[in-house]
Write an enzyme that holds these catalytic residues in place. Sequence first.
Site, PDB file in Angstrom:
ATOM      1  N   ILE A   7      64.744  23.560  43.552  1.00  0.00           N
ATOM      2  CA  ILE A   7      64.584  24.933  43.094  1.00  0.00           C
ATOM      3  C   ILE A   7      65.944  25.356  42.561  1.00  0.00           C
ATOM      4  CG2 ILE A   7      64.088  27.302  43.825  1.00  0.00           C
ATOM      5  CD1 ILE A   7      62.262  25.999  46.001  1.00  0.00           C
ATOM      6  N   ASN A   9      67.717  27.955  42.111  1.00  0.00           N
ATOM      7  CA  ASN A   9      68.622  28.900  42.752  1.00  0.00           C
ATOM      8  C   ASN A   9      69.045  28.468  44.158  1.00  0.00           C
ATOM      9  OD1 ASN A   9      66.167  29.402  43.927  1.00  0.00           O
ATOM     10  ND2 ASN A   9      66.293  31.626  43.789  1.00  0.00           N
ATOM     11  N   CYS A  10      68.639  27.283  44.593  1.00  0.00           N
ATOM     12  CA  CYS A  10      69.042  26.732  45.884  1.00  0.00           C
ATOM     13  C   CYS A  10      70.498  26.271  45.792  1.00  0.00           C
ATOM     14  CB  CYS A  10      68.126  25.562  46.254  1.00  0.00           C
ATOM     15  SG  CYS A  10      68.665  24.602  47.676  1.00  0.00           S
ATOM     16  N   ASP A  11      71.331  26.691  46.730  1.00  0.00           N
ATOM     17  CA  ASP A  11      72.751  26.345  46.685  1.00  0.00           C
ATOM     18  C   ASP A  11      72.985  24.842  46.737  1.00  0.00           C
ATOM     19  OD1 ASP A  11      73.523  28.983  46.477  1.00  0.00           O
ATOM     20  OD2 ASP A  11      73.880  29.228  48.630  1.00  0.00           O
ATOM     21  N   LYS A  14      72.218  23.366  43.415  1.00  0.00           N
ATOM     22  CA  LYS A  14      73.312  23.680  42.488  1.00  0.00           C
ATOM     23  C   LYS A  14      74.478  22.713  42.675  1.00  0.00           C
ATOM     24  CE  LYS A  14      72.386  28.635  42.153  1.00  0.00           C
ATOM     25  NZ  LYS A  14      72.882  29.986  42.503  1.00  0.00           N
TER      26      LYS A  14
END
Length: 114
Positions: A7, A9-11, A14
């Site tokens: 996903i 926006n998952c840190d 990223k």
Amino acid sequence: MITLYGIKNCDTVKKARKWLEQNDVAYTFHDFRENGMESVPLAQWLEASGWEQVLNRRSTSWRALSDEQKNTMDNSSALTLATETPTLIKRPVMTRGSETLFGFKADLYADFVR
């Protein structure tokens, strides 16, 4: 060809994407939410690795499950639940052919992409 699932926006996703880009590793990104779950080889991951490896038991989504769901978890119920709630899947998932790696650790990624 490497595919990274997760996903956006998952840190942790990223961090993985940044590592791949900094190390000039070509990959395709599949966002569970934006691209859907239809083409995700979730059943293969479960068969090869078991639900214990595939599901993130530290996630908010896992904590939201009932005690009965947690206590009776198996690959079949994991397939159903993770298809409905992709945030249950440990992220990111990186695949190359039949090889699969769950989560992100730079040293494991370095070995995996060689």
